[in-house]
Design a protein around this motif. Sequence first.
Motif, PDB file in Angstrom:
ATOM      1  N   LEU A  13       0.450  -1.080  -0.051  1.00 34.20           N
ATOM      2  CA  LEU A  13      -0.212  -0.129   0.292  1.00 34.20           C
ATOM      3  C   LEU A  13       0.568   1.251   0.111  1.00 34.20           C
ATOM      4  CD1 LEU A  13      -2.731  -1.027   2.444  1.00 34.20           C
ATOM      5  CD2 LEU A  13      -2.818  -1.009   0.011  1.00 34.20           C
ATOM      6  N   PRO A  21      -6.188   3.422  -0.791  1.00 36.04           N
ATOM      7  CA  PRO A  21      -6.737   3.268   1.034  1.00 36.04           C
ATOM      8  C   PRO A  21      -6.382   4.326   2.014  1.00 36.04           C
ATOM      9  CG  PRO A  21      -6.039   1.034   0.895  1.00 36.04           C
ATOM     10  CD  PRO A  21      -5.245   1.721  -0.406  1.00 36.04           C
ATOM     11  N   ALA A  25     -11.323   4.790   4.082  1.00 37.78           N
ATOM     12  CA  ALA A  25     -11.931   4.481   2.728  1.00 37.78           C
ATOM     13  C   ALA A  25     -12.505   5.047   1.918  1.00 37.78           C
ATOM     14  CB  ALA A  25     -13.580   3.012   2.621  1.00 37.78           C
TER      15      ALA A  25
ATOM     16  N   GLU B  42     -12.780 -15.264   1.666  1.00 39.97           N
ATOM     17  CA  GLU B  42     -13.250 -15.874   2.761  1.00 39.97           C
ATOM     18  C   GLU B  42     -13.485 -14.611   3.499  1.00 39.97           C
ATOM     19  OE1 GLU B  42     -10.030 -18.565   5.138  1.00 39.97           O
ATOM     20  OE2 GLU B  42     -10.214 -16.848   6.775  1.00 39.97           O
ATOM     21  N   PRO B  79      -1.804 -15.345   0.999  1.00 38.79           N
ATOM     22  CA  PRO B  79      -1.456 -15.810  -0.392  1.00 38.79           C
ATOM     23  C   PRO B  79      -0.309 -16.283  -0.724  1.00 38.79           C
ATOM     24  CG  PRO B  79      -1.403 -13.423  -0.054  1.00 38.79           C
ATOM     25  CD  PRO B  79      -1.280 -14.191   0.777  1.00 38.79           C
ATOM     26  N   HIS B  99      -9.772 -11.688   1.010  1.00 37.48           N
ATOM     27  CA  HIS B  99     -10.615 -11.255   1.879  1.00 37.48           C
ATOM     28  C   HIS B  99     -12.258 -10.313   3.051  1.00 37.48           C
ATOM     29  CE1 HIS B  99      -6.714 -13.974   2.973  1.00 37.48           C
ATOM     30  NE2 HIS B  99      -7.361 -15.085   2.444  1.00 37.48           N
ATOM     31  N   LEU B 101     -12.399  -9.377   6.547  1.00 32.32           N
ATOM     32  CA  LEU B 101     -12.261  -9.145   7.457  1.00 32.32           C
ATOM     33  C   LEU B 101     -13.091  -7.824   8.034  1.00 32.32           C
ATOM     34  CD1 LEU B 101      -8.253  -8.903   8.182  1.00 32.32           C
ATOM     35  CD2 LEU B 101      -9.882 -11.120   7.686  1.00 32.32           C
ATOM     36  N   GLU B 109     -13.254  -4.597   6.834  1.00 30.72           N
ATOM     37  CA  GLU B 109     -11.985  -4.144   5.771  1.00 30.72           C
ATOM     38  C   GLU B 109     -11.774  -5.701   5.074  1.00 30.72           C
ATOM     39  OE1 GLU B 109      -8.157  -4.456   8.209  1.00 30.72           O
ATOM     40  OE2 GLU B 109      -7.300  -4.721   5.655  1.00 30.72           O
ATOM     41  N   ARG B 111      -9.260  -7.238   1.340  1.00 32.58           N
ATOM     42  CA  ARG B 111      -8.049  -6.974   0.649  1.00 32.58           C
ATOM     43  C   ARG B 111      -8.453  -7.764  -0.072  1.00 32.58           C
ATOM     44  NH1 ARG B 111      -4.814  -9.381   6.698  1.00 32.58           N
ATOM     45  NH2 ARG B 111      -5.394  -7.272   7.574  1.00 32.58           N
ATOM     46  N   TRP B 113      -6.051 -10.015  -3.315  1.00 36.33           N
ATOM     47  CA  TRP B 113      -4.027  -9.611  -4.031  1.00 36.33           C
ATOM     48  C   TRP B 113      -4.762  -9.933  -5.749  1.00 36.33           C
ATOM     49  CZ3 TRP B 113      -5.868 -11.183   1.100  1.00 36.33           C
ATOM     50  CH2 TRP B 113      -5.126 -10.688   1.881  1.00 36.33           C
ATOM     51  N   ALA B 125      -2.028  -5.953  -4.386  1.00 40.55           N
ATOM     52  CA  ALA B 125      -2.536  -5.499  -3.130  1.00 40.55           C
ATOM     53  C   ALA B 125      -3.543  -4.389  -2.566  1.00 40.55           C
ATOM     54  CB  ALA B 125      -1.657  -6.497  -2.016  1.00 40.55           C
ATOM     55  N   LEU B 126      -4.764  -4.885  -2.336  1.00 36.77           N
ATOM     56  CA  LEU B 126      -5.292  -3.539  -1.679  1.00 36.77           C
ATOM     57  C   LEU B 126      -6.020  -3.638  -0.934  1.00 36.77           C
ATOM     58  CD1 LEU B 126      -6.137  -1.377  -4.941  1.00 36.77           C
ATOM     59  CD2 LEU B 126      -4.292  -0.663  -3.331  1.00 36.77           C
ATOM     60  N   SER B 127      -6.250  -2.485   0.134  1.00 40.66           N
ATOM     61  CA  SER B 127      -7.216  -3.278   1.594  1.00 40.66           C
ATOM     62  C   SER B 127      -8.016  -1.784   0.863  1.00 40.66           C
ATOM     63  CB  SER B 127      -6.804  -2.859   2.706  1.00 40.66           C
ATOM     64  OG  SER B 127      -7.111  -2.579   3.581  1.00 40.66           O
ATOM     65  N   TYR B 128      -9.106  -1.887   1.555  1.00 42.19           N
ATOM     66  CA  TYR B 128     -10.226  -0.984   1.897  1.00 42.19           C
ATOM     67  C   TYR B 128     -11.308  -1.012   3.388  1.00 42.19           C
ATOM     68  CZ  TYR B 128     -10.028  -0.959  -3.565  1.00 42.19           C
ATOM     69  OH  TYR B 128      -9.195  -0.766  -4.598  1.00 42.19           O
ATOM     70  N   THR B 129     -11.528  -0.095   3.890  1.00 45.87           N
ATOM     71  CA  THR B 129     -12.331  -0.116   4.609  1.00 45.87           C
ATOM     72  C   THR B 129     -13.963   0.638   4.544  1.00 45.87           C
ATOM     73  OG1 THR B 129     -10.450   0.054   6.483  1.00 45.87           O
ATOM     74  CG2 THR B 129     -12.836   0.282   7.444  1.00 45.87           C
ATOM     75  N   VAL B 138     -17.284  -1.370  -2.622  1.00 46.62           N
ATOM     76  CA  VAL B 138     -15.983  -1.588  -3.314  1.00 46.62           C
ATOM     77  C   VAL B 138     -14.962  -2.339  -4.002  1.00 46.62           C
ATOM     78  CG1 VAL B 138     -14.463  -2.957  -1.567  1.00 46.62           C
ATOM     79  CG2 VAL B 138     -14.977  -0.967  -0.400  1.00 46.62           C
TER      80      VAL B 138
END
Lengths: 246, 418
Positions: A13, A21, A25, B42, B79, B99, B101, B109, B111, B113, B125-129, B138
């Motif tokens: 990131l 992000p 968000a 997941e 991964p 995933h 979470l 959250e 995530r 990949w 590879a990114l993450s969003y909340t 999202v």
Amino acid sequence: MKYPVFATLLAVLLAGCADTPTQDASIEDRALASKDAKKSADAKAAAATATEKAAATQAADSAKVAAKPAEKVQTQGMVAPDTQVKSLDGSQAGAKGADGKPIGASGGQAGAPGQAGVAGQADAVLLDPKNPASPLVKRRILFDYDSAAIRDEYRSLLESHAKYLLKEKAAKVILQGHADERGSREYNLALGQRRSESVYKALSLLGVPDAQLEAVSFGEEKPVAEGHDEEAWMQNRRTEILYEGE
Amino acid sequence: MIFRLIIALYLALSSPLSMAAMTIEIVGGAANMIPVTVLAFEVGAPEAADPAAVISSDLGRSGYFKMVESQGAVSPASPQSLSLGTWKGRGADAVVMGHVLPAANGKVEVRFWLFDAVRQSQLAALSYTTTPAGLRAVSHRIADAIHEQLLGEPGSYSGRIAYILKRPGRYELQVADADSQNAITVTGSPEPLISPAWSPDGQKLAYVSFEDKKPVVYVQNLADGSRRAVARFRGSNSAPAWFPDGKKLAVTLSKDETSQIYFLNLETGEATRFTRGGALDTEPVFSPDGRWMYFTSDRGGTPQIYKASLPGGEVKRVTFEGGYNVSPSLSPDGKTMAFVHRRDGRFHVAVMDLGNGQMQVLTDTVFDESPSFASNGRLILYATLVNGRGVLATVSVDGKVRQRLSQSGDLREPAWEP
């Protein structure tokens, strides 16, 4: 932590992906109407109602909410997924999910032209737009394809309306131009406008003052014939004469 | 990353969203589609839907990807445990896993990949909340990110579209996600509504309503639903187009002469006449740099597209081929114009390279209207008639990828959020 890859993820990131992000968000910058309704300028009661409506709207399929039969214009704000989300720009927003005030269609309230006090005159019946025996019940002028020229056959129709309007100074007409369905809606609106202006000019030449006339257009939006052929199109290329209050 | 694969031109994909009222049918696809598999995420958060379904649907309907069936496989916990070789063996050149979470305050959250199965390397590879309700949005953004990684240009899955839905006796201005889900009615009226136009910041819509027994231009705030009539002059008021700064509108008014284009200051309400002459001038639209206004005029005898310099107003004709060219729309980079071109009595979406004037007809449908570019500039949304009913459709600017969005109603006047 169940996911040991988290550190790796963070590293990726930080490497500067375009879609970086943030804690809360990036999706939230799209949130609409995310302000606390109580802070709006509206009265508390209105805010409470709005909150209920927002909840209801969230719970229900929006299409169902929208499908309520209504005769008037209704507007609605868009409900953000999360009512707790903070607005990012700090601008004030109104009550979320609240219906706007209904805006009534503003048909003129002036008296119908037929009630304008012509009783006792010999030709009153024949110059009453509401009397089925009157030539004034004829309100429709048809046009050729891509044309706004008024055909000769409509001369007496226009003369009758001009005569009435000259006599009844309080009467007003709205000339509604229409086009057939082919092509761009906005261009057809302009074509319909040209047709209503053509009738406007004809009535002006017969002496009717501008104050009694308005030329507008409905484009292709209000066909009288629903078909998709020349027979229907011929009926739909027209100008309608509407007396105010009708 | 380059994939070289020749796949069948037509792709049949059963949408996982087939319960929805509106579905998307692909009527053409790119010649080289990238095979991708999206493993089930997941999902460790209650009430959270699996983003994989939306991502697969987005990528699959785009016409640029061939979805390789994941056969119920769920993303591994890490991964490192992902067997790229297995998926390569099943024909996937790219693999997506992820995933969902639980996060603080009831949020989740997400995530994900993205891997190149051919080179055995990680591409993203990114993450969003977000909230559970924000998961769908999202998911569209993840599809955008995958599209950009694999094709080198942005996707257009996360934007919104506005359009008019005609029901019996009722017209509704709706806003929906680009996949036509999540539709919300922002204005409903018993009289016609046409010509929705997004403000440059995406927070307002200008449109034409006939509720006053004549066309009047309204501007509505999407956040709270409030609106006001901004052009209600004598005669007709129509064809709103936003200046790039969002402070003024160009509108077509008939208050002084037949339909002419005016500039309307939204703060003062003052309308300044811009075009002159007895011809019809309408359908204004601005170039993104604000230097030109394109519009339709019949000043040359037939409706054609012209452009006027700003602020001077020097006019040049833009279209010459054929007797009917209307409804200009400009790409976000200002280099391409989409418009409606009539050929043999049929109305098609066409594009013109504004650099060299080359024109190309993109569609084979007959009653096309209202072309509008996606924010990535790669797709054009338009309305057309199928079996007498209005439907929305998209076509790629090269004409190769086409989709049709259908709903149990009559749809018209689409506009893609800028």
